[in-house]
Design a protein around this motif. Structure first.
Motif, short mmCIF file in Angstrom:
data_model
loop_
_atom_site.label_atom_id
_atom_site.label_comp_id
_atom_site.label_asym_id
_atom_site.label_seq_id
_atom_site.Cartn_x
_atom_site.Cartn_y
_atom_site.Cartn_z
N SER A 6 -11.07 -9.58 -2.78
CA SER A 6 -11.31 -8.41 -3.64
C SER A 6 -10.51 -8.52 -4.93
N ASP A 62 -9.81 -7.11 7.11
CA ASP A 62 -8.82 -6.73 6.09
C ASP A 62 -8.30 -7.95 5.36
N GLU A 63 -8.03 -9.03 6.10
CA GLU A 63 -7.55 -10.27 5.49
C GLU A 63 -8.58 -10.83 4.50
N ASP A 80 -7.61 -3.29 -5.12
CA ASP A 80 -7.49 -2.57 -3.86
C ASP A 80 -8.32 -1.30 -3.96
N TYR A 127 -10.97 -9.11 2.99
CA TYR A 127 -11.08 -8.19 1.86
C TYR A 127 -9.94 -8.40 0.86
N LYS A 128 -8.72 -8.51 1.36
CA LYS A 128 -7.56 -8.71 0.47
C LYS A 128 -7.62 -10.05 -0.24
N LYS A 129 -8.18 -11.04 0.43
CA LYS A 129 -8.26 -12.38 -0.15
C LYS A 129 -9.25 -12.45 -1.30
#
Length: 196
Positions: A98, A91-92, A101, A94-96
């Motif tokens: 992408s 998740d970290e 969202d 992906y958020k960094k």
């Protein structure tokens, strides 16, 4: 590799050394299980170009004393903690990296956690081993944030089949843990093929 296993293993991929070095992508030392999938996930997100080949250029040999051949006699809660950490790190990443969202990411992750990890990996490790207090272990996992949060992004009615595995998921979603436990216990006692 199939779609479900493509990201799982590093041995089926070749990376440019310059890409790995310049991107400072490393195997996460905190992970003892699933480190390949996290490494591949970050590499694929950051890659500018991918090339697929149908050629078989990898020779695989198994050893009876290897970690992948080891059969656990009891369920190790540390295995589940590693899965939780694996998902947090993904998740970290992906958020960094992408741009936006994307609901598809979370839906895919939820489906993977519930249908693959919970139904096939975790339940199997609990109910097909000599683990004691199976209900207590099952409830602890089923009530965890990782499992319960997965229901928010994944609709279990999209599952292809609605056998005992679906009944177990439905029970866990509605926090009817003892019903979920009984479903698993019944499935393995009667050697049903829905919960493998």
């Amino acid at each position: 590799s199939s779609g479900k296993s493509f990201i799982k293993f590093s041995w089926s991929k070749i990376f440019k050394a310059s890409f790995i070095k310049s991107g400072e992508i490393n195997f996460d030392s905190r992970l003892k299980y699933g480190e390949d999938s996290v490494f591949n996930f970050e590499s694929l997100i950051r890659a500018e170009r991918l090339v697929f080949s149908k050629d078989s250029i990898y020779s695989y040999r198994t050893r009876n004393d290897s970690a992948s051949q080891k059969i656990d006699k009891t369920f190790d809660m540390n295995f589940f903690r590693q899965i939780e950490l694996n998902c947090v790190i993904r998740d970290e990443i992906y958020k960094k990296y992408s741009i936006r969202d994307d609901e598809c990411y979370y839906e895919s992750k939820g489906g993977f956690v519930l249908e693959k990890l919970l139904v096939f990996d975790l339940v199997k490790k609990i109910y097909k081993t000599e683990s004691k207090n199976k209900y207590r272990v099952f409830r602890k996992i089923a009530s965890s944030g990782l499992i319960q949060d997965s229901f928010k992004s994944y609709d279990i009615n999209k599952a292809k089949r609605k056998g005992l595995d679906w009944v177990m998921l439905w029970a866990v979603k509605h926090r009817l843990y003892f019903l979920g436990h009984l479903t698993c216990k019944y499935a393995f006692k009667n050697k049903r093929r829905r919960l493998k």
